[in-house]
Design an enzyme around this catalytic site. Structure first.
Site, PDB file in Angstrom:
ATOM      1  N   CYS A 382       0.831  -1.205   0.000  1.00  0.00           N
ATOM      2  CA  CYS A 382       0.000   0.000   0.000  1.00  0.00           C
ATOM      3  C   CYS A 382       0.871   1.262   0.000  1.00  0.00           C
ATOM      4  O   CYS A 382       1.467   1.589  -1.011  1.00  0.00           O
ATOM      5  CB  CYS A 382      -0.986  -0.034   1.158  1.00  0.00           C
ATOM      6  SG  CYS A 382      -2.426   0.967   0.808  1.00  0.00           S
ATOM      7  N   HIS A 508      -3.658  -4.934   0.223  1.00  0.00           N
ATOM      8  CA  HIS A 508      -3.102  -5.503   1.459  1.00  0.00           C
ATOM      9  C   HIS A 508      -3.178  -7.032   1.422  1.00  0.00           C
ATOM     10  O   HIS A 508      -4.154  -7.605   1.912  1.00  0.00           O
ATOM     11  CB  HIS A 508      -3.884  -4.989   2.671  1.00  0.00           C
ATOM     12  CG  HIS A 508      -3.657  -3.540   2.947  1.00  0.00           C
ATOM     13  ND1 HIS A 508      -2.620  -3.087   3.729  1.00  0.00           N
ATOM     14  CD2 HIS A 508      -4.320  -2.440   2.527  1.00  0.00           C
ATOM     15  CE1 HIS A 508      -2.665  -1.770   3.798  1.00  0.00           C
ATOM     16  NE2 HIS A 508      -3.685  -1.352   3.071  1.00  0.00           N
ATOM     17  N   GLU A 510      -1.688  -9.083   3.190  1.00  0.00           N
ATOM     18  CA  GLU A 510      -1.581  -9.673   4.534  1.00  0.00           C
ATOM     19  C   GLU A 510      -2.935 -10.093   5.106  1.00  0.00           C
ATOM     20  O   GLU A 510      -2.996 -10.967   5.966  1.00  0.00           O
ATOM     21  CB  GLU A 510      -0.869  -8.705   5.494  1.00  0.00           C
ATOM     22  CG  GLU A 510      -1.603  -7.412   5.857  1.00  0.00           C
ATOM     23  CD  GLU A 510      -1.365  -6.262   4.884  1.00  0.00           C
ATOM     24  OE1 GLU A 510      -0.981  -6.524   3.723  1.00  0.00           O
ATOM     25  OE2 GLU A 510      -1.575  -5.095   5.284  1.00  0.00           O
TER      26      GLU A 510
END
Ligand code: GLN
Length: 535
Positions: A382, A508, A510
């Site tokens: 990001c 993102h 993650e």
């Protein structure tokens, strides 16, 4: 009809109620049940999206674009539950809804009160998840500590809900701390007794008490807690500190927590085990074959919870590569003061996470330049992608002073800027590009090698975007735009040609990584760091 498990906490915060709730979900799934999980947060913000990481830790984003509490990240990592905006209930959300109804006249003639209007709204929000997500069990975690003023309406709501649905349809788990007093060489059960006492005063009687402790609970201590807290002896479950959070379901399994819950809820169940979780996750963490040091260069480095999902996704990438990661947390402002060499020279990989605001930005850019020039594997997330673009614009394309308009509205080269649809937005809450968006991958790229798919979907949380005006120039100078959103033509992933592994994405990744299924970009990033000379 779904059944409920209510999880409350006592004595202190940070007991690991989130991990416990997620672990209970994991245990029930391992017995063949379908679960969903809800986090109730007693603060007045409608969602945590407007809070500073120091106040709240990471903001976790769901597929449908809700900005939620980080516990939802644990829930999704441990279980197969698909969580939505409905899975995080805040006081703010509840009052917002009640006040809007009042203005519409829905309660015409009545005085609107905490009981029954607020508590009814909470009960409806909980029941909505049970009804819409069609699961066997909904686990409801109540944030905060019993005794707080803020969480009272939530506790009253779950008390009523249990009464409504009946005994075999709801179980109360209360988690407390059983401290060890070093000078006395003893563990103490009194705080647990007080905490259960406080719960009983408001009409909640726990069925199960989970005791967080650093020392084994002796039989005497367990018996004492059972006696004074009015629960069965087998319902006093120790939660001893463990090395990895992924071990927690195994510990609870050993204590037969799953069988106990199933019996209390009168649920039929399969006799399954957690062997695959143990072999593919826990044993890999315990016995890694390799080791590698990776630097995370961010602004909220001292705060464990600020980059929660990123640290977890790195652990998952380590598991997939049989490697233990040593994470070196580097404050980007220190790089601004002392230069990158001092902090990054022993790192085999560099990760720059997301963030907002201009503090520490130049330090991140310096770290990225170091990764690019020294050919150190790099993953940017990001803001990490946006700063990588700025660095490339300045360092390779010669665009001196290039920047994001977030940090310099007057910059001559706005390589990151707002797209039209963001320009007129004034409200800050829930107005970013949020949630899942598609991304098409270029075949000859590291990203495609990682995902092995031409189209993927990833979660977003940002306002600013790559400025397409600079695409041709940067492409000519060696940047590869390997992922693009097809509908909006927005840059999703960049790479640098010729560098061993330099990948940065606007989304993102993650948020979608799981311990037994590492996210492809994290898996490949860690692989690249292990392949780096001297690793
Ligand atoms: N501040 C940047 C933006 O709003 C990046 C956000 C982030 O890293 N999540 O676009």
């Amino acid at each position: 009809m779904s059944k409920y498990i209510f999880v409350t906490g006592g004595v202190v915060s940070s007991l690991g109620k989130g991990i416990t709730s997620a672990s209970v979900g994991k245990l029930l799934e391992s017995r063949g049940l379908k679960v969903s999980l809800i986090k109730c947060d007693p603060y007045i913000n409608v969602d945590p999206g407007t809070m500073n990481p120091y106040q709240h830790g990471e903001v976790y984003v769901t597929e449908d674009g809700a900005e939620t509490d980080l516990d939802l990240g644990h829930y999704e990592r441990f279980t197969n539950a698909h969580l939505t905006k409905d899975n995080n209930i805040t006081t703010g959300k509840i009052y917002y809804s009640v006040i809007s109804k009042e203005r519409k006249g829905d309660y015409l003639g009545k005085t609107v009160q905490i009981i029954p209007h607020i508590t009814n709204e909470i009960k409806e929000a909980i029941k909505k998840v049970a009804q819409s997500q069609r699961v066997d069990v909904v686990i409801v975690e109540i944030g905060g500590t019993v005794g707080d003023i803020e969480s009272l309406p939530f506790l009253e709501a779950i008390r009523q809900l249990k009464l409504e649905v009946g005994r075999e349809y709801a179980v109360n788990i209360h988690m407390t701390l059983v401290p060890y007093i070093k000078s006395a060489g003893e563990i103490k059960t009194k705080p647990t007794q007080h905490s259960v006492g406080t719960l009983r005063e408001i009409g909640i009687i726990p069925d199960i008490i989970i005791c967080r402790t650093e020392k084994q609970l002796s039989k005497e201590a367990k018996d004492k807690i059972a006696l004074f807290c009015n629960v069965d002896k087998e319902a006093v479950i120790p939660a001893i500190d463990v090395r990895s959070i992924y071990e927690v379901p195994l510990c609870y399994k050993k204590e037969k927590l799953d069988s106990l819950i199933l019996r209390l809820l009168n649920l039929k169940h399969d006799e399954k085990d957690l062997r695959s979780w143990e072999n593919t996750v826990v044993n890999k963490i315990k016995r890694p074959k390799k080791e590698v040091k990776i630097a995370v260069v961010g602004k909220y480095i001292t705060l464990q919870d600020a980059y929660k999902s990123i640290y977890e996704a790195m652990v998952h990438g380590g598991i997939a590569n049989d490697a233990k990661l040593t994470i070196k947390r580097v404050d980007s402002e220190d790089i601004e003061k002392f230069g990158p060499e001092k902090f990054l020279k022993d790192a085999k990989g560099i990760l720059v996470p997301g963030g907002f605001g201009d503090r520490g930005i130049e330090g991140k850019i310096m770290a990225i330049k170091f990764a690019r020039e020294k050919e150190i594997p790099f993953l940017g997330l990001c803001l990490g992608m946006q700063t990588a673009v700025i660095e490339f614009a300045r360092g390779v394309c010669g665009l001196k002073g290039a920047n994001s308009t977030e940090f310099d509205s007057e910059t001559k080269y706005p390589v990151i800027s707002l797209i039209e649809e963001q320009k007129n937005i004034r409200d800050k809450g829930a107005t970013m590009r949020l949630g899942a968006y598609r991304c098409r991958l270029k075949k000859n790229s590291l990203s495609y090698q990682a995902y092995k798919k031409e189209e993927v979907s990833e979660r977003h949380r940002h306002r600013y975007e790559f400025n397409n005006k600079y695409r041709a120039l940067m492409e000519e100078k060696g940047m590869l735009f390997s992922g693009v959103n097809p509908g909006k033509n927005l840059v999703e992933i960049i790479e640098i040609k010729g560098h061993p592994w330099f990948v940065a994405c606007q989304f993102h990744p993650e948020f979608k990584s799981k311990p037994n299924k590492a996210h492809p970009l994290f898996r490949e990033f860690i692989r690249a760091t292990l392949e780096k000379k001297g690793a």
